[in-house]
Write an enzyme that holds these catalytic residues in place. Structure first.
Site, mmCIF file in Angstrom:
data_model
loop_
_atom_site.group_PDB
_atom_site.id
_atom_site.type_symbol
_atom_site.label_atom_id
_atom_site.label_comp_id
_atom_site.label_asym_id
_atom_site.label_seq_id
_atom_site.Cartn_x
_atom_site.Cartn_y
_atom_site.Cartn_z
ATOM 1 C CD GLU A 16 35.068 63.974 80.770
ATOM 2 O OE1 GLU A 16 34.260 63.165 81.275
ATOM 3 O OE2 GLU A 16 35.546 64.941 81.399
ATOM 4 C CD GLU B 42 29.097 69.125 82.682
ATOM 5 O OE1 GLU B 42 28.925 70.308 82.352
ATOM 6 O OE2 GLU B 42 28.443 68.573 83.595
#
Lengths: 344, 344
Positions: free
Chosen positions: B168, B311
């Protein structure tokens, strides 16, 4: 290690597109790699695990859950043809997965090993003497193994290795590793002697007793690390020490696997403290005493998976983490390059 | 998960050329992979990290160290052409190192993102509403993001992914993640609200206050997990939930990265408890509250590197460990095959 490369790496790291410190321990690992390779953008590529095998006179004292015959049988397993490729041991399976090359070395196995092109023959003696009653090796024997380990590391480096993982196989070898650790860290045998491959309570008591007997013999003191190595160590431990020195001399990184490897590292830093800068501990292994080694080295392991197999398995598992740490320094863009707001 | 495959894997594991338990946590991971893939010799190959990006209304409340403009800028960074290949963020560098494919998804970024062939466009809305004063999403909006995440996962699986890593990017998203965790685990906001990308004390107090305000609004209860997701979550969190469900439905493994991913997993297991069997936590991240998530899931992380980047970076780092665990089941020989004494 190269202090100016480390400073340059830290400055670059502060500009990369991530919050400061957000990559956690990976950031320190990246900076340490910059120090090893002497550049702010280190690019280690080849990974090699060098498995040294040796037997131990003290195995006659019933300090292992396995008979000494397992040492040569596992060497054959490291070299076997299998449907998946060469080698049917854990280290082979893991090395294939992460793209590491496996080197196998006879440092002092008590058996006639079959001819095999991939076996590096450097046996000094068919196993050590029983450290309970006499020095395990002479200084000449230990020195020969150190040099042989260095020679194998040199070959691996010539063949492309940037990350070197000394590994070991030797039934009984957590006993000499415990003796070395107790002597060099001045700890009681009970604090550094563990269950190795999984011995029962009675065997553990015999192990502690074996370590105590070895320490109570007149032997070399801490001021003479190579003497301590010969007195209490083993051929594969000496070979791993040679690998570490050669890697450092060639400015390559050493991934430090488990407790037996750690005992070689303790001898190494006692001789040359700067060796520490080239060591990257993989995991904290399950063996009692490993934590004391890492505390002495002032190095933090990358994971804690409870491994206690040896063979360099933990080191191979850690290789992608180190390669990734280096990649962040090389391949991440800076805030300015990426046009991301918020740079330092 | 497939219980008979797990039992068969455990029996095979007991015959492999290593002391029982010597591969530590890797042994349980291997058996769990056997359960996911429904075979005693699982062979996961492709690794994909699916980075979903979204913005958050609550970011207006000053809950992050970075301005919301960083979300679209980082999406552009994930997709940028660089000398090393596509993408100049940490996840790109690490994914290239371990051979993982990176997918990028606009789940609800508050910006006009440039056209890019590798960007999966599934924006439901330009960011969530401010959860302090109203539900972050409607149920329809949240549902649309769940389905979009599932669609991207399906595409990754069609393109070869066996290990899926939801990741994310979204400035402010540890605040909704903390709210979801507090609500679903019935914990006080102070116990699950952390420093995210590194906020100062004043910002941390604002975050805790934002979570408390959100929880004190009349909202959905634990009995309605999708209602809780819509009320307190975010578009990228909903998308990651969809990825997890699709992976499980397709019998693929999910590597669970950090705290925001963990909040999606809590919604998932509240809806379908069996989802847990498909989740493999990477590391324990530095964010307070992550440990509580893992304890609730009864899952142990593989490492503790103090990552707090997001991420999917931690998940990608963990992929080689899982691939290696599976390889030991497939590629190690048994004691009988290798002729090694000492098998069970």
């Amino acid at each position: 290690a190269d202090g100016s490369a480390m400073r340059a790496a830290r400055e670059r790291q502060a500009q990369l597109t991530k919050p400061a410190g957000a990559l956690g321990d990976l950031e320190d690992l990246a900076v340490r790699l910059a120090g090893v390779f002497g550049t702010e953008q280190p690019h280690p590529q080849g990974v090699a695990v060098l498995v040294a095998a040796g037997d131990h006179g003290v195995a006659a004292g019933g300090v292992s859950a396995y008979p000494p015959e397992v040492t040569p049988a596992m060497v054959a397993n490291f070299l076997a043809d299998t449907p998946a490729g060469p080698g049917g041991a854990a280290v082979n399976a893991i090395a294939r997965t992460v793209g590491a090359r496996v080197y196998v070395m006879d440092a002092g196995v008590n058996a006639d090993l079959p001819e095999h092109p991939a076996l590096f023959r450097a046996s000094v003696r068919r196993g050590t003497r029983d450290l309970r009653s006499e020095p395990a090796m002479t200084q000449e024997e230990a020195g020969a193994s150190v040099l042989a380990g260095a020679a194998l590391a040199r070959r691996a480096i010539e063949e492309g290795a940037d990350l070197l993982i000394p590994g070991e196989m030797g039934i009984g070898n957590t006993t000499p590793a415990a003796a070395l650790t107790a002597r060099l860290l001045e700890l009681d045998p009970t604090r550094v002697t563990g269950r190795g491959t999984g011995v029962d309570d009675a065997t553990l008591l015999r192990k502690v007793d074996a370590v105590r007997q070895a320490l109570e013999r007149e032997g070399s003191g801490r001021a003479d690390p190579l003497g301590v190595l010969a007195d209490l160590g083993g051929f594969e431990i000496a070979a791993m020490l040679g690998m570490m020195f050669q890697a450092a001399a060639s400015r390559r990184a050493v991934i430090l696997d488990g407790f037996v490897e750690g005992s070689a590292a303790l001898v190494g830093v006692a001789l040359v403290p700067a060796l520490r800068d080239f060591l990257f501990p993989a995991g904290e292994c399950a063996e009692v005493g490993h934590a004391a080694q890492l505390a002495h080295l002032e190095l933090k392991p990358m994971f804690c998976l409870g491994l206690r197999l040896g063979e360099g398995t933990g080191g191979v598992l850690a290789a992608p983490l180190l390669l990734s740490a280096a990649a962040t320094l090389r391949e991440m863009r800076t805030f300015a390059e990426a046009g991301v707001p918020g740079g330092a």
